[in-house]
Design an enzyme around this catalytic site. Structure first.
Site, short mmCIF file in Angstrom:
data_model
loop_
_atom_site.label_atom_id
_atom_site.label_comp_id
_atom_site.label_asym_id
_atom_site.label_seq_id
_atom_site.Cartn_x
_atom_site.Cartn_y
_atom_site.Cartn_z
N GLU A 1 0.84 -1.21 0.00
CA GLU A 1 0.00 0.00 0.00
C GLU A 1 0.87 1.26 0.00
O GLU A 1 0.60 2.23 -0.72
CB GLU A 1 -0.93 0.01 1.22
CG GLU A 1 -1.83 1.24 1.25
CD GLU A 1 -2.56 1.43 2.56
OE1 GLU A 1 -3.14 0.45 3.09
OE2 GLU A 1 -2.55 2.56 3.08
N CYS B 1 -7.61 3.80 8.55
CA CYS B 1 -8.95 3.22 8.40
C CYS B 1 -9.30 2.51 9.70
O CYS B 1 -8.47 1.80 10.26
CB CYS B 1 -8.92 2.22 7.24
SG CYS B 1 -10.39 1.21 7.17
S1 SF4 Z 1 -11.61 -0.77 4.17
FE1 SF4 Z 1 -9.82 -0.08 5.33
S2 SF4 Z 1 -8.67 -1.95 5.85
FE2 SF4 Z 1 -10.10 -2.45 4.22
S3 SF4 Z 1 -8.97 -2.20 2.32
FE3 SF4 Z 1 -10.01 -0.25 2.70
S4 SF4 Z 1 -8.54 0.95 3.82
FE4 SF4 Z 1 -7.82 -1.15 3.91
#
Ligand code: SF4
Length: 282
Positions: free
Chosen positions: A129, A195
């Site tokens: 990422e 997140c």
């Molecule tokens: S929802 Fe959050 S943890 Fe899941 S892929 Fe997206 S950024 Fe990553």
């Protein structure tokens, strides 16, 4: 038996969306093979099932020109701008399953770098990422940091600084780094891009584990987020069991309890969760 299944068990929104997009491509069956750029998810069962349906994984260092052109699905972690361009130039059709939360970071770093900010990306340099985020920087005015020591090694005099984070970075550690930078008196713009899917999953698991006789945590044995879930649940409920699939369930344990909770790691497919849930409800 009463069974409480955590709402946040299993795939987060971004991973579910990416996996669904692969299955949609299989159903659409356009011309040419279907690829994913890297494994769509760190779950061997899912990757194997997709391989059986003809989906091939492209390795990062693979020669794209040696592959038959087809459709490439970019996983939720995202990729840099150049990777996308290389795929397009090699004749592939791109289906971009980058999580919208990650796409937002791509837009931030591109925008603020253009506006003259030095961009600090808080995260692990080797994580795909973060490599993808770096790949949206239009210049070299950035650094990836993860510890206070990394900050010490940086010369940032006179810079306006924009700070973003890898989506899964620990919030407290992020705050600690932001405070160190703030105290140095820089002009900073903090964009908290963490997140909360992981945190929500963990706190819901703890709440359920507190109220049940036994807790079942489902996930791959090498999945670090499942191991963490197990530890959290075990603290709240002594009878916590770590299983990979329904085959690992000890049915004799279930017979003696009346109230069980279930949660699962971020890469556990729904199918496996439902199978375990069904057995518990019998
Ligand atoms: S929802 Fe959050 S943890 Fe899941 S892929 Fe997206 S950024 Fe990553």
């Amino acid at each position: 038996m009463k069974v409480t299944l955590a709402k946040s068990a299993g795939f987060c929104f971004g991973v579910k969306r990416a996996v669904d997009m692969v299955y949609e491509q299989i159903e659409d069956a356009k011309e040419g093979p279907i690829y994913t750029y890297g494994p769509i998810i760190h779950n061997e069962e899912v990757v194997k099932e997709l391989a059986e349906k003809g989906v091939r994984v492209i390795a990062e260092d693979e020669d794209l020109h040696g592959l038959e052109p087809g459709t490439v699905i970019i996983r939720s972690h995202g990729v840099g701008r150049k990777v996308k361009e290389d795929l397009e130039n090699a004749g592939f059709t791109i289906v971009d399953a980058t999580c919208p939360f990650v796409q937002k970071i791509h837009r931030y770093v591109a925008k603020y770098a253009e506006e003259g900010y030095f961009v600090l990306i808080v995260g692990s340099e080797s994580h795909p990422e973060v490599q993808g985020i770096v790949g949206w920087m239009p210049n070299d005015s950035y650094a990836v940091i993860s510890t206070p020591q990394d900050l010490e090694d940086l010369a940032l005099a006179g810079e306006k600084i924009c700070i973003v984070s890898q989506t899964t970075f620990n919030y407290n550690k992020f705050q600690e780094l932001v405070e160190i930078i703030r105290k140095k008196g820089y002009d900073i713009l903090v964009l908290n891009t963490i997140c909360n899917a992981t945190e929500e999953r963990q706190s819901e698991a703890a709440t359920i584990a507190r109220d049940v006789d036994a807790m079942i945590v489902i996930g791959g044995k090498h999945s670090s987020n499942t191991q963490k879930l197990f530890e959290i649940c075990k603290k709240e409920c002594q009878d916590t069991y770590y299983i990979q699939t329904k085959e690992d369930l000890d049915l004799s344990v279930l017979q003696s309890i009346s109230n069980v909770g279930i949660t699962a790691g971020a890469s556990t497919p729904n199918k496996i969760i439902e199978e375990v849930q069904k057995i518990c409800q019998k």
